[in-house]
Structures are given as C-alpha cells and as structure tokens.
Design an enzyme around this catalytic site. Structure first.
Site, mmCIF file in Angstrom:
data_model
loop_
_atom_site.group_PDB
_atom_site.id
_atom_site.type_symbol
_atom_site.label_atom_id
_atom_site.label_comp_id
_atom_site.label_asym_id
_atom_site.label_seq_id
_atom_site.Cartn_x
_atom_site.Cartn_y
_atom_site.Cartn_z
ATOM 1 N N LYS A 92 14.247 -15.042 -9.801
ATOM 2 C CA LYS A 92 14.084 -13.792 -10.810
ATOM 3 C C LYS A 92 13.221 -14.424 -11.988
ATOM 4 O O LYS A 92 12.177 -13.715 -12.286
ATOM 5 C CB LYS A 92 15.408 -13.471 -11.590
ATOM 6 C CG LYS A 92 16.155 -12.557 -10.952
ATOM 7 C CD LYS A 92 15.966 -11.190 -10.455
ATOM 8 C CE LYS A 92 14.827 -11.170 -9.279
ATOM 9 N NZ LYS A 92 15.351 -10.726 -8.453
ATOM 10 N N GLU A 98 9.216 -15.001 -10.649
ATOM 11 C CA GLU A 98 8.427 -13.844 -10.244
ATOM 12 C C GLU A 98 8.176 -13.107 -11.480
ATOM 13 O O GLU A 98 6.846 -12.599 -11.266
ATOM 14 C CB GLU A 98 9.221 -13.118 -9.215
ATOM 15 C CG GLU A 98 10.311 -12.380 -9.341
ATOM 16 C CD GLU A 98 11.156 -11.849 -8.129
ATOM 17 O OE1 GLU A 98 10.345 -11.548 -7.220
ATOM 18 O OE2 GLU A 98 12.289 -11.406 -8.441
ATOM 19 N N LYS A 111 7.106 -4.702 -4.041
ATOM 20 C CA LYS A 111 8.336 -4.261 -3.984
ATOM 21 C C LYS A 111 8.582 -4.120 -2.528
ATOM 22 O O LYS A 111 9.773 -4.702 -2.078
ATOM 23 C CB LYS A 111 8.253 -2.745 -4.545
ATOM 24 C CG LYS A 111 9.987 -2.202 -4.309
ATOM 25 C CD LYS A 111 10.738 -2.786 -5.458
ATOM 26 C CE LYS A 111 12.058 -2.656 -5.274
ATOM 27 N NZ LYS A 111 13.007 -3.544 -5.971
ATOM 28 N N ARG A 136 5.050 0.026 -6.251
ATOM 29 C CA ARG A 136 5.166 -1.092 -5.039
ATOM 30 C C ARG A 136 4.432 -2.292 -4.987
ATOM 31 O O ARG A 136 4.270 -3.131 -4.023
ATOM 32 C CB ARG A 136 4.870 -0.003 -3.842
ATOM 33 C CG ARG A 136 5.765 1.050 -3.575
ATOM 34 C CD ARG A 136 5.211 1.902 -2.511
ATOM 35 N NE ARG A 136 5.209 1.219 -1.152
ATOM 36 C CZ ARG A 136 6.200 1.149 -0.387
ATOM 37 N NH1 ARG A 136 7.356 1.871 -0.358
ATOM 38 N NH2 ARG A 136 5.914 0.889 0.960
ATOM 39 N N TRP A 175 -3.216 -2.719 -1.521
ATOM 40 C CA TRP A 175 -2.788 -4.150 -1.852
ATOM 41 C C TRP A 175 -3.318 -4.897 -0.936
ATOM 42 O O TRP A 175 -3.142 -4.976 0.314
ATOM 43 C CB TRP A 175 -1.327 -4.136 -1.619
ATOM 44 C CG TRP A 175 -0.570 -5.516 -2.035
ATOM 45 C CD1 TRP A 175 -0.037 -5.730 -3.292
ATOM 46 C CD2 TRP A 175 -0.358 -6.959 -1.181
ATOM 47 N NE1 TRP A 175 0.200 -6.906 -3.394
ATOM 48 C CE2 TRP A 175 0.297 -7.748 -2.233
ATOM 49 C CE3 TRP A 175 -0.546 -7.150 0.065
ATOM 50 C CZ2 TRP A 175 0.609 -9.144 -1.836
ATOM 51 C CZ3 TRP A 175 -0.206 -8.236 0.436
ATOM 52 C CH2 TRP A 175 0.544 -9.453 -0.508
ATOM 53 N N GLU A 233 18.532 -17.370 -6.463
ATOM 54 C CA GLU A 233 18.230 -15.979 -7.122
ATOM 55 C C GLU A 233 17.776 -16.006 -8.444
ATOM 56 O O GLU A 233 17.032 -15.355 -8.832
ATOM 57 C CB GLU A 233 19.469 -14.794 -6.770
ATOM 58 C CG GLU A 233 19.162 -13.481 -7.302
ATOM 59 C CD GLU A 233 17.938 -12.837 -6.582
ATOM 60 O OE1 GLU A 233 17.494 -13.418 -5.528
ATOM 61 O OE2 GLU A 233 17.512 -11.802 -7.132
ATOM 62 N N CYS A 288 0.985 -1.353 -0.147
ATOM 63 C CA CYS A 288 0.134 0.093 0.003
ATOM 64 C C CYS A 288 0.693 1.386 0.044
ATOM 65 O O CYS A 288 1.975 1.364 0.457
ATOM 66 C CB CYS A 288 -0.671 0.091 1.274
ATOM 67 S SG CYS A 288 -1.940 -1.509 1.541
ATOM 68 N N ASN A 295 -1.981 2.354 5.941
ATOM 69 C CA ASN A 295 -1.105 1.195 5.797
ATOM 70 C C ASN A 295 -0.670 0.364 6.795
ATOM 71 O O ASN A 295 -0.337 1.017 7.984
ATOM 72 C CB ASN A 295 0.372 1.824 4.950
ATOM 73 C CG ASN A 295 0.432 2.213 3.717
ATOM 74 O OD1 ASN A 295 -0.810 2.361 3.081
ATOM 75 N ND2 ASN A 295 1.368 2.971 3.234
ATOM 76 N N GLY A 296 -0.530 -0.791 6.636
ATOM 77 C CA GLY A 296 -0.607 -1.786 7.864
ATOM 78 C C GLY A 296 -1.609 -2.710 8.318
ATOM 79 O O GLY A 296 -2.467 -2.753 7.400
ATOM 80 N N HIS A 348 18.539 -37.244 -4.834
ATOM 81 C CA HIS A 348 17.730 -37.613 -3.841
ATOM 82 C C HIS A 348 16.215 -37.080 -4.112
ATOM 83 O O HIS A 348 15.410 -37.187 -3.015
ATOM 84 C CB HIS A 348 18.356 -36.955 -2.487
ATOM 85 C CG HIS A 348 19.632 -37.418 -2.220
ATOM 86 N ND1 HIS A 348 19.978 -38.551 -1.590
ATOM 87 C CD2 HIS A 348 20.831 -36.840 -2.337
ATOM 88 C CE1 HIS A 348 21.274 -38.666 -1.396
ATOM 89 N NE2 HIS A 348 21.917 -37.564 -1.769
HETATM 90 C C1 G6P Z 1 9.957 -8.068 -1.776
HETATM 91 C C2 G6P Z 1 10.596 -7.685 -2.956
HETATM 92 C C3 G6P Z 1 11.840 -8.542 -3.153
HETATM 93 C C4 G6P Z 1 12.708 -8.322 -1.874
HETATM 94 C C5 G6P Z 1 12.103 -8.832 -0.754
HETATM 95 C C6 G6P Z 1 12.904 -8.278 0.313
HETATM 96 O O1 G6P Z 1 9.425 -9.542 -1.706
HETATM 97 O O2 G6P Z 1 9.667 -7.911 -4.260
HETATM 98 O O3 G6P Z 1 12.661 -7.992 -4.302
HETATM 99 O O4 G6P Z 1 13.965 -9.210 -2.140
HETATM 100 O O5 G6P Z 1 10.903 -8.040 -0.553
HETATM 101 O O6 G6P Z 1 12.995 -6.958 0.451
HETATM 102 P P1 G6P Z 1 13.805 -5.985 1.241
HETATM 103 O O7 G6P Z 1 13.366 -4.610 0.816
HETATM 104 O O8 G6P Z 1 13.670 -6.304 2.559
HETATM 105 O O9 G6P Z 1 15.265 -6.131 0.733
#
Ligand code: G6P
Length: 607
Positions: A483, A486, A602, A27, A74, A479, A2, A100-101, A502
């Site tokens: 990537k 997502e 984000k 975001r 959100w 990672e 949000c 927000n929250g 395994h």
């Molecule tokens: C979300 C973002 C990721 C990020 C993660 C942790 O899931 O989409 O890209 O790695 O949060 O966020 P931070 O801001 O704590 O690195």
C-alpha cells in the site's frame, strides 16, 4: 488498464463517450480517444489525461453524430501518444476499432498486410485489426462477415468495439479473454469494458462470453456465438447505487473506500452468519473431501491468500500453498482431484489469474473463487463463487475489496474447520462471534485516524521503509508495504522478522523507518526482540499491536498504533486498516496522485 465505451442511439455520442471514459479513468491509462460516425468517421485523440481530449473536442461538441466508440489506453505496444492511442482507423478511413488486450500474432499479420500495400500509422498491435477488417471487407462486403474472418486470423486476447462509415446504424463488439458487456437502453444501446461506464444510463446488461460477437443497433442487439449463430443471453441487473462510484465529499476515492470498510465488511460477513454458524447460501460444492488447497491470486489478493494460508493450515490442518497466478501458469503445477483451487480476485478479470484458473481446471482441480465483481469472467468460469459484496472500488490501491476478501476467506477457514472437526465447538462459536464484531471494531480504528495522520506527518519524508512481522503479521506486512509503496512511491519492503538477521538488518541505520507489526499475540515477545534489535541500530520504530499489548510495546518504540483485541485469525482484518490509512496520509502529505498512482492499473488485463 485500457477501457472501452461505445454508444449508438439518438443522443450526441461524443459527450456520452467522454463521460463514460471518465468513469473508467480509475482503471489507469495514459492516453484517450474517440471516433464518431457522421457520414464519415471522425477521430480525436489526446495523450495524458482525458481532460486534454475533452478540451480538444470542446467536450465532444466538435464531433457531432449519434454513433461512436471511445477508448482509454494503457500503453503496451508503442509509446503513449496521439498516434498509438485508439480508436484506430483502417487505411481507407472506413473502419474504426478500439481494442483491449493483445494481438499476439500482430507482427505476422502486419507483414502480410504491408505486403498487400497497406500502410500502418501506429506501432500498436491493435491497428492490424482495423487494417485486416478493411482487407476482408473488400471480399465480404459486410463488417459482420469480415469480422468473423478477422477473428479466425488473430490470436491473443481482445475486447473489440467496431464502427464503419458504410454501416451507420450498427456497432459491433467481440470478445475473447478480455471483458466486454452490452448495456440496453430505450432507443439506444451501449458497449463497455466495465459496467461503471454505463451505470448512469442503464442497469440492464449482458456480459459477452469468449468467442461471442454482438451487432448493436439503436433498436436492438443481436448476439452470435463463435459459429455465427444467433443466441439469446441472460440479462443482468446492476443493483449498486451510482453514488457508490462517486467521491461523496471525500478528497479521494481511497479514503472514501477505507471509510466504507465497516459497511462493506458488514455486507460480506452478516449474511454468512446465522444462529452462530457460518453459512454460504447456495453453495453446492462439497468442501469436506479435499486434502490440499492451492490459493491463486495476484497483488493484494495474493496477500489475502497469505493470511488464508496461516489461518487455514492452523484451523483446518490442511496443507495450503499460496501461489502467484503469473507463476502458477508456467510452473507445471501438481494438482489432483483432491486439490481445491481457491482463486481470489477483486475484479474477476485479472488476466494471469484467469489463465491460472483455466490451467488449474484443465488439470482437474475444482475452482472456488472469491470475487467482488458480480458476473466477471473469473466468477463465471468457477465451479463455485463467493462474492465479497465490497461494492465498486475505484481507487487503484485496493482497500475495502482486500478487507472483504479476507473476511470471506476467514469465514471459509472457520467453516472448513467446523466441517473437519479440527476446532472444538467453543472455539468455533468464539471465532464466529468475533467475526460478527469486526465491522464495529473497524469503525473504532477509523475514529482514531487523526493519530495515524499525525504519524504520517512525522514520517512522510523517509526514502525507505521496512515492515517486519511474523506469521500473520508477516502476511499483514506484505500488504502494508505494498500500500505504502504503490501510492507514496517510497521504497518499502516487508520481511519476516526472523529473516532480518540473514541480510536485511545490514540496511538498518540511524533514522531508518521500521514499521514493526506485533499484533499476533503468541509471538509478541519475539516481535519485541526484533524491535529491540532494530532500535539498537538506530531505527525509528512505528509499532502496531493490540490494545492489550500496547503499554508493553510503547516503552520500546517511537510511535505506536493499536487495534482492538480479537480472535487470532481475525487480527489482520483489523491490523490492515491503520496501515491503509498510514499509506494514504503519507501519500497525501507527499502530494501524490493517490487514486491513480503512476504506471498502475486497477485491473490488469494484460500479461
Ligand atoms: C492490480 C491492482 C491491485 C490488485 C491486483 C489483483 O495490481 O492494482 O490492487 O490487488 O491487480 O487484482 P484482482 O482484481 O485480481 O484482485
């Protein structure tokens, strides 16, 4: 997640709110709304993209007025729809809030208010704040006094923006465990949950702390502590360029941010290397006495932590545990004064990471954080912060922020190894020299992106992909796989190659795409054996290795990507770049919404 924007001044609020909200789109959100005061409070909301709200309000022209609040939502409690989106009005229409929250005790408060005859319109937890304000205002007469009463009754996390039809010259803000800042202009002031919403209008900001409340008017801002006493706060100047948060000719922020990696890495690395030594200017913390390190993070930041574990343990001979912040919070962690907690977060606002930081602190750990967003909550609550200087990152899928986090952690490992004497001087020098060359080498990889795009065009149709690797290549695979999944929505998993036999190998059938990571030279032969195993079962193998092992690997695989040679601990810094580009081009080919993948945010500011 949000986003909040609020404006009070002499300009029309609605177009400014819409523009501010558009800067927060990155975001992640699923509905949006604004409320403008003009004698009465007028609210408009729309499900889906902000464009729908802009059309509904004729770009804000249908809501005249110079005081207003806006929100991108959100969904957590209740479907994303026009009723559940913010702002929420109290029953008499006199108070509007954006939140927000999460209000954790909202059910209990809702029952209490319903018993008083208040009728709720939404399913959200947030609406209780508006309704409770109305009830408290009947007692107190002013929003400010009512707000303090409300803040004492609600539990959970909140960033709140509030306006009232009865007080047309003031906007209120309150914060606990969710970011909120005030922007100072001339004859106008702002509130926002993220500085990107304001930076076009002001660079002069104040970050609210937990428990603080602000009364924001056209001519000034007064901030109060949790006891209601007026306080003075330090102002921060935002020094990044506006263009850093714009696409600048690229089709997507993600590609732009990948292309910015050499520059971002230069900013993260060069100021920390002086005369062949790693230096962290201004660092007060004595790093020499710790017997154990815990790295705490979420998402990609956690994957950086995985790389850090391999490197710190190898170079510094200190046991390192990497733990997801969401797990750490509830696992009754064993911590003593000899434990250093390294907290990694791009945004500095991830709720689980923040909670884990506080838990680690409560148990006596010292906190060293690696953060991108200057002045963020995690940065402020840490004993020591190392900033990554990646600049604003807008695409939801992190790229340059991830790389700079890793660069900083690598430098930290080298520095610590130097302090502890666990590497010799020649090795130390060689690592430092190699780190200084990384930005240039990343540029070389980026210059070869056409080849990566070509492979993406060959493989974009796969339903399922496996990333395999050992040691640093395993951490890198985590990672690479994240990537890809997502942003392209392809099912993708990363496995430590030794685990293949395994279980996972049963999933390999003719045509399965396996991305085999073989950059970690000491285990190159093992990587080759795993390639042979999956090839024997019909897999298509796209391999990633170093320039010096490329010819050898090429004989065995269907497609190959290579990175320049560097010192072992730094290999993932180079290796991640082709994987980011591969994910990007696959998603592009599949027509995905790359910068705003479905359901993702984000900055995850709810649990
Ligand atoms: C979300 C973002 C990721 C990020 C993660 C942790 O899931 O989409 O890209 O790695 O949060 O966020 P931070 O801001 O704590 O690195």
């Amino acid at each position: 997640m949000c986003g909040i924007v609020g404006y009070i001044g002499n300009r029309q609020a609605a177009p400014l709110l819409l523009e501010g909200l558009s800067r927060l789109e990155y975001r992640g959100y699923d509905s949006a709304g604004i409320c403008v005061a003009n004698g009465e409070l007028h609210v408009e909301k729309a499900k889906g993209r902000l464009q729908n709200l802009a059309e509904k309000t004729q770009n804000g022209a249908l809501l005249p007025g110079t005081l207003g609040i806006g929100h991108t939502r959100w969904a957590t409690h209740g479907q994303p729809n026009d009723v559940n989106s913010h702002p929420h009005l109290s029953e008499n229409g006199k108070v509007a809030i954006v939140h927000n929250g999460i209000i954790e005790n909202y059910l209990e408060l809702r029952e209490y208010l319903e018993a008083k005859g208040i009728r709720f319109t939404s399913e959200t937890d947030s609406e209780v704040v508006a309704q409770l304000l109305e009830v408290c205002m009947q007692e107190t007469g002013t929003v400010m006094d009512a707000l303090y009463m409300v803040l004492h009754r609600i539990s959970g996390a909140y960033a709140l923006g509030i306006i009232s039809a009865d007080e047309p010259d003031v906007m209120y803000a309150a914060r606990k465990d969710a970011p909120l800042l005030i922007g100072f202009g001339a004859g106008e002031n702002f509130i926002a949950s993220d500085v990107t919403a304001l930076v076009r209008h002001t660079r002069d900001v104040v970050y609210l702390e937990d428990g603080e409340v602000a009364a924001v008017s056209r001519g000034g801002v007064q901030i109060y502590n949790a006891m209601g006493q007026p306080i003075e706060k330090e102002h921060h100047h935002i020094d990044w360029e506006i263009s850093a948060a714009e696409k600048g000719g690229y089709e997507h922020f993600m590609l732009k941010e990948i292309m910015e990696e050499p520059e971002a890495l230069r900013r993260a690395i060069s100021p920390r290397i002086r005369e062949g030594r790693v230096v962290f200017d201004g660092m007060q913390m004595d790093l020499s006495g710790y017997a154990r390190i815990m790295i705490i993070a979420c998402g990609s930041s956690y994957h950086v932590g995985m790389v850090g574990k391999y490197n710190i343990e190898k170079l510094c001979r200190i046991p390192v545990e990497v733990i997801l912040a969401s797990e750490f919070r509830y696992c009754d962690p064993i911590i003593d004064e000899k434990t250093l907690a390294v907290v990694i977060s791009q945004s500095g606002e991830t709720l689980d990471t923040m909670a884990a930081l506080r838990e680690a602190k409560r148990r006596g750990a010292k906190i060293l954080s690696i953060v991108n967003v200057v002045g963020s909550s995690i940065a402020r609550e840490s004993d020591e912060v190392i900033y990554t200087y990646a600049g604003p990152e807008i695409a939801v899928a992190t790229t340059k922020a991830y790389s700079t986090q890793m660069a900083v952690l690598d430098l930290l490992a080298i520095h610590l190894a130097g302090l502890r004497g666990t590497i010799d001087e020649a090795q130390y020098r060689s690592f430092v020299d190699a780190a200084a060359r990384i930005p240039e080498q990343v540029s070389e990889i980026l210059n070869d992106r056409d080849r990566i795009q070509y492979y993406a065009s060959l493989y974009f149709n796969h339903d399922s992909v496996f990333f395999i690797g050992r040691n640093l290549d395993y951490a890198l695979g985590l990672e690479g796989s994240l990537k890809l999944k997502e942003i392209s929505y392809i099912h993708s998993e990363a496995y430590a190659s030794g685990e293949l036999k395994h279980g996972t190998i049963s999933l390999i059938e003719p045509g399965t795409l396996v991305v085999a990571l073989g950059t970690y030279t000491p285990l190159f032969e093992k990587a080759m054996s795993n390639v042979i195993e999956v090839k024997a079962r019909g897999a298509n193998v796209l391999a990633l290795t170093t320039a010096s092992n490329c010819a050898e690997m090429e004989k065995r695989v269907d497609a190959i990507l290579s990175i320049p040679d560097t010192e072992l601990p730094l290999l993932p810094l180079l290796g991640v770049v082709p994987l980011q580009l591969f994910a990007y081009y696959v998603a592009l080919q599949r027509g995905c919404d790359i910068d705003k993948p479905r359901n993702l945010a984000k900055s995850v500011t709810v649990e």
